[in-house]
Design an enzyme around this catalytic site. Structure first.
Site, short mmCIF file in Angstrom:
data_model
loop_
_atom_site.label_atom_id
_atom_site.label_comp_id
_atom_site.label_asym_id
_atom_site.label_seq_id
_atom_site.Cartn_x
_atom_site.Cartn_y
_atom_site.Cartn_z
N GLY A 7 0.81 -1.21 0.00
CA GLY A 7 0.00 0.00 0.00
C GLY A 7 0.84 1.25 0.00
O GLY A 7 1.61 1.50 0.94
N GLY A 9 -0.32 4.35 0.08
CA GLY A 9 -1.04 5.49 0.60
C GLY A 9 -0.29 6.12 1.76
O GLY A 9 0.87 5.76 2.04
N ALA A 10 -0.95 7.04 2.47
CA ALA A 10 -0.29 7.76 3.55
C ALA A 10 0.23 6.83 4.63
O ALA A 10 1.38 6.96 5.09
CB ALA A 10 -1.27 8.78 4.15
N ASN A 101 -9.23 0.14 9.06
CA ASN A 101 -10.30 0.64 9.92
C ASN A 101 -11.50 -0.29 9.83
O ASN A 101 -11.67 -1.02 8.85
CB ASN A 101 -10.72 2.05 9.47
CG ASN A 101 -9.66 3.09 9.79
OD1 ASN A 101 -8.98 3.00 10.81
ND2 ASN A 101 -9.51 4.08 8.93
N LYS A 180 -11.09 1.78 18.04
CA LYS A 180 -10.83 2.59 16.85
C LYS A 180 -12.10 2.77 16.03
O LYS A 180 -12.33 3.85 15.45
CB LYS A 180 -9.74 1.90 16.01
CG LYS A 180 -9.29 2.72 14.79
CD LYS A 180 -8.48 3.93 15.20
CE LYS A 180 -8.07 4.79 14.02
NZ LYS A 180 -7.16 4.13 13.07
N ASN A 184 -13.51 6.38 15.00
CA ASN A 184 -13.64 6.71 13.58
C ASN A 184 -15.08 7.01 13.19
O ASN A 184 -15.33 7.88 12.36
CB ASN A 184 -13.12 5.55 12.72
CG ASN A 184 -11.61 5.53 12.61
OD1 ASN A 184 -10.96 6.55 12.79
ND2 ASN A 184 -11.04 4.38 12.34
N ASN A 188 -14.80 10.86 11.97
CA ASN A 188 -14.69 10.93 10.51
C ASN A 188 -15.94 11.49 9.82
O ASN A 188 -15.84 12.48 9.08
CB ASN A 188 -14.33 9.55 9.94
CG ASN A 188 -12.84 9.31 9.94
OD1 ASN A 188 -12.14 9.74 9.05
ND2 ASN A 188 -12.36 8.62 10.95
N ASN A 198 -10.67 18.36 13.37
CA ASN A 198 -11.10 17.52 14.49
C ASN A 198 -11.47 18.32 15.75
O ASN A 198 -12.44 18.01 16.44
CB ASN A 198 -10.00 16.52 14.84
CG ASN A 198 -9.76 15.52 13.74
OD1 ASN A 198 -10.48 15.48 12.74
ND2 ASN A 198 -8.73 14.70 13.89
N GLU A 259 -14.40 5.71 3.50
CA GLU A 259 -14.52 4.40 4.17
C GLU A 259 -15.80 4.32 5.01
O GLU A 259 -15.85 3.58 5.98
CB GLU A 259 -13.30 4.17 5.07
CG GLU A 259 -12.01 3.95 4.32
CD GLU A 259 -10.88 3.52 5.24
OE1 GLU A 259 -10.60 2.32 5.32
OE2 GLU A 259 -10.29 4.40 5.89
#
Length: 300
Positions: A7, A9-10, A101, A180, A184, A188, A198, A259
């Site tokens: 992956g 991604g970040a 997640n 989590k 989230n 989110n 946030n 997500e």
């Protein structure tokens, strides 16, 4: 250790940089273009103090991951299904660590033949700026627990990573996933709907009322959760990351699929099985799905 990270991604880039300090890391990216950039220019990690360059080997070919001591799967949950055929080609004696997640990926993990599987959650704040550039916006912890197999395969691992990138091991993988998941599911979607960072969720009294009501409803689905402790932890997250944009807000701004299904959708599915109705959660879910459709990046 020889560590493979799947992956680009970040989160995948973040793990690759810090783990490369003491381990031999191979990063698997979706495209050859990104792999080429990383091989030529390294991965640049920015924080509030400076920019640092890390040398990491990157490929876009799954065959390069055959002989690893650990493979970390750092793609988003909705990408796991398309990875399944490739994951099945990995040696069954290679430990896998999944850091997605939500809780929906548990079903997929049960189908894998691998002897040792770990589950993790990531509390770091990180933003991807370019193909080989990330901004580490907040130092956190990677929580890890054994899903099945031999935990001894990672017994010395926490002592061999950077102090700025700590790992914490737990006995119960379900607890770290639920902690989590609730965080989230509150932070989110609300930041994405209100279009705020946030910190605004706890600083704006009107947003906080929604925040508190949503948390209470979500927590009711999982009786093993200490509601008071959970709320305090999420407030702390919002306070310590008050200048951060959530991943879902970032996805919305960038025009990417969110997500929401893996996070809030998973809670609604769990509640439905228990015969529970969650009006606030369901409304939040439909709002995000509606925004995805309105902006044209919903999977139809």
């Amino acid at each position: 250790m020889k560590i493979g990270v799947i992956g680009g991604g970040a989160v995948g880039l973040l793990f690759s940089t810090y783990l490369s300090l003491n381990h031999k890391v191979v990063l698997l990216t979706r495209t050859n273009t990104q792999a080429t950039v990383i091989n030529e220019k390294g991965i640049v990690l920015s924080n509030s103090h400076k920019d640092m360059k890390y040398v990491v080997t990157a490929y876009s070919d799954f065959d390069k991951l055959e002989k690893q001591d650990l493979i970390i799967i750092a793609v988003k949950q909705y990408d796991l299904a398309s990875l399944l055929k490739h994951l099945l080609t990995l040696p069954t004696n290679t430990p896998l660590l999944f850091i997605q997640n939500g809780i929906g990926h548990i079903k997929l993990l049960e189908t894998l033949p691998h002897e040792t599987i770990f589950i993790g959650t990531v509390e770091h704040g990180v933003k991807k700026i370019g193909a080989n550039h990330i901004h580490h916006t907040g130092i956190g912890i990677t929580n890890v627990a054994l899903f099945r197999g031999r935990k001894e395969s990672l017994i010395d691992f926490p002592d061999s990573v950077s102090e700025a990138f700590p790992f914490c091991f737990y006995q119960n993988y379900r607890k770290i996933l639920l902690d989590k998941l609730i965080a989230n599911s509150v932070i989110n979607p609300l930041t994405a709907i209100f279009k705020v960072k946030n910190g605004s969720l706890i600083e704006n009294p009107h947003y906080y009322k929604v925040f508190e009501s949503l948390h209470a409803e979500l927590s009711s689905v999982f009786p093993e959760i200490d509601t008071k402790q959970s709320l305090e932890k999420i407030i702390h997250i919002c306070h310590s990351t008050k200048e951060n944009r959530s991943s879902m807000l970032s996805d919305m701004i960038a025009g990417r699929k969110t997500e929401i299904d893996a996070i809030v959708g998973a809670v609604l599915e769990h509640a439905e099985k228990k015969g529970m109705v969650l009006p606030i959660t369901a409304t939040i879910f439909e709002m995000i799905k509606g925004m995805e459709r309105e902006y044209g990046f919903e999977d139809i």
